[in-house]
Scaffold this active site. Structure first.
Site, short mmCIF file in Angstrom:
data_model
loop_
_atom_site.label_atom_id
_atom_site.label_comp_id
_atom_site.label_asym_id
_atom_site.label_seq_id
_atom_site.Cartn_x
_atom_site.Cartn_y
_atom_site.Cartn_z
N TYR A 250 0.86 -1.19 0.00
CA TYR A 250 0.00 0.00 0.00
C TYR A 250 0.89 1.24 0.00
O TYR A 250 1.91 1.28 0.71
CB TYR A 250 -0.89 0.02 1.26
CG TYR A 250 -1.63 1.32 1.46
CD1 TYR A 250 -2.93 1.47 1.00
CD2 TYR A 250 -1.02 2.41 2.08
CE1 TYR A 250 -3.61 2.67 1.14
CE2 TYR A 250 -1.69 3.62 2.22
CZ TYR A 250 -2.98 3.74 1.75
OH TYR A 250 -3.64 4.92 1.89
N GLU B 278 -3.27 7.62 -4.10
CA GLU B 278 -3.20 6.38 -3.33
C GLU B 278 -3.14 5.16 -4.25
O GLU B 278 -3.84 5.12 -5.27
CB GLU B 278 -4.44 6.28 -2.42
CG GLU B 278 -4.47 5.03 -1.56
CD GLU B 278 -5.78 4.91 -0.77
OE1 GLU B 278 -6.87 4.73 -1.38
OE2 GLU B 278 -5.72 5.00 0.47
#
Ligand code: GDP
Ligand code: MN
Length: 388
Positions: A101, A189
């Site tokens: 992530y 993101e």
């Protein structure tokens, strides 16, 4: 302004982040054609402005044409928590060894950009934050210097990225930071940022929000807004250069200055009302501008009453009143009542002008609280005494 995954990936690619090539389509036939051209296996992905598409059945792998057709059929038109799928993104499916992530956002409290990295990707990052906060690396960046490659390597290392991909992850972080800063994004993101069995680091998903107020610096990004899902009045306001945000209530709000408009929203809510919009008319008392603002407010069919909250400073209340009177002579207010609160420089004269003009359905008020109570009553269909 939130971008769809494939649009975010276009910005990623522009800044050198590795993504799979693919195709955005809006019909089953085009999806199948794209899949055939890309080569199987492919992944068929719903393009909606909401996360958790995988769990909702909006991301599916297809090994052949029949499956691609089946998935395109099932995903197009799918309702993912209120977001109807109108566009699909088809890309060649990647093999996954690990899911990481990475994100960059503005930490408003620290007034600095923040890079977040974790090797626990692919799942809701909030879950990782709650159960394994130590697996989330958070690092502030000096916004003048930007994210250096050395810092990125430290983040990847501290986060526990596999040894052989630390450089690849660092490159991805630097590129992601570049997307965030150069495109004027508020969020960039990647979840998951994958490592393939061939040890390539690649963005499998993209969530990018651009700062709408900085869009003028990026004409090439202006076409990226998801107009099908955008509020039509907000779009019109944007085109007309008016600061307007759609809300869900039935009381139209107009004020001069963003701070005043925000406190007007609060006062109306406190009086038991629900604002229908935020509209900052800025300075000035130009009748054409007032008319334009009122037209925007009334374009919203939910509006039952409108509150004009003007605090006179450099722009004097008598001038605003004149602008209002001129605007109203030229406007169809559709029988909707208006409460006008004028306070500040020359407010007495302003209210007097309004009273003399006897505009139908216009109720002058002196204080913000009085105005809020009046407009809430009017929106509920209650009388508030004779209009001026
Ligand atoms: P989200 O559910 O909206 O976050 O959508 P994602 O794009 O993140 O996809 C959800 C999940 O689908 C990912 O975490 C992957 O596990 C899986 N997935 C997506 N694309 C691929 C792919 O190309 N190959 C494989 N094997 N899995 C994929
Ligand atoms: Mn995702």
């Amino acid at each position: 302004m939130d971008l769809l995954e494939y649009q975010g990936k276009q910005l990623f690619a522009k800044h050198g982040l590795s993504v799979s090539a693919g195709s955005a389509v809006t019909s089953v036939e085009d999806a199948v054609a794209a899949a055939n051209e890309i080569g199987y296996p492919v992944v068929v992905k719903a393009q909606v402005l909401i996360g958790g598409r995988g769990k909702a059945g909006g991301v599916k792998l297809a090994d052949d044409e029949a499956q691609a057709r089946e998935h395109a059929q099932s995903i197009l038109g799918l309702d993912i928590r209120g977001h109807i799928v109108r566009t699909l993104w088809i890309e060649h499916a990647s093999d996954i060894a690990s899911e990481y992530y990475a994100s960059v956002l503005l930490d408003r409290q620290a007034k600095q950009p923040l890079v977040i990295f974790s090797v626990e990707g692919g799942v809701e990052i909030e879950e990782v934050a709650a159960s394994h906060p130590e697996k989330l690396i958070r690092r502030h960046v000096d916004s003048l210097a930007g994210l250096s490659r050395r810092e990125a390597i430290e983040i990847a290392t501290e986060g526990g990225a596999d040894e052989d991909v630390i450089e690849g992850v660092a490159d991805a972080l630097v590129a992601l930071y570049e997307v965030w800063s150069e495109e004027d994004a508020t969020l960039a993101e990647i979840n998951p940022l994958i490592v393939t069995p061939a040890r390539e680091v690649k963005a499998l998903d993209a969530k990018v929000s651009l700062d709408g107020n900085a869009l003028y610096r990026h004409p090439e990004n202006q076409g990226l807004s998801d107009s099908a899902n955008e509020d039509p009045i907000e779009r019109r306001a944007k085109e007309e250069g008016v600061q307007y945000v759609a809300l869900e209530g039935d009381i139209g709000i107009l004020g001069n200055g963003a701070g005043l408009v925000m406190s007007t929203l609060d006062v109306v809510a406190q009086a038991g009302g629900r604002p229908a919009n935020f509209l900052d008319a800025g300075g000035g008392s130009d009748a054409a501008k007032i008319k334009q603002a009122v037209e925007l407010i009334l374009a919203n069919e939910s509006v039952k009453a409108v509150l004009f909250n003007i605090f006179g400073g450099i722009t004097r209340c008598d001038e605003v009143a004149k602008g209002l009177i001129a605007a109203f002579s030229d406007l169809d207010t559709q029988g909707i009542p208006f409460v006008v609160r004028l306070d500040g420089t020359n407010d007495v004269q302003g209210r007097e002008l309004l009273a003399q003009a006897k505009l139908p359905g216009v109720h002058p008020a002196k204080t913000m609280n009085e105005a809020a109570e009046m407009v809430v009553a009017l929106a509920a269909g209650k009388p508030v005494g004779a209009p001026a």
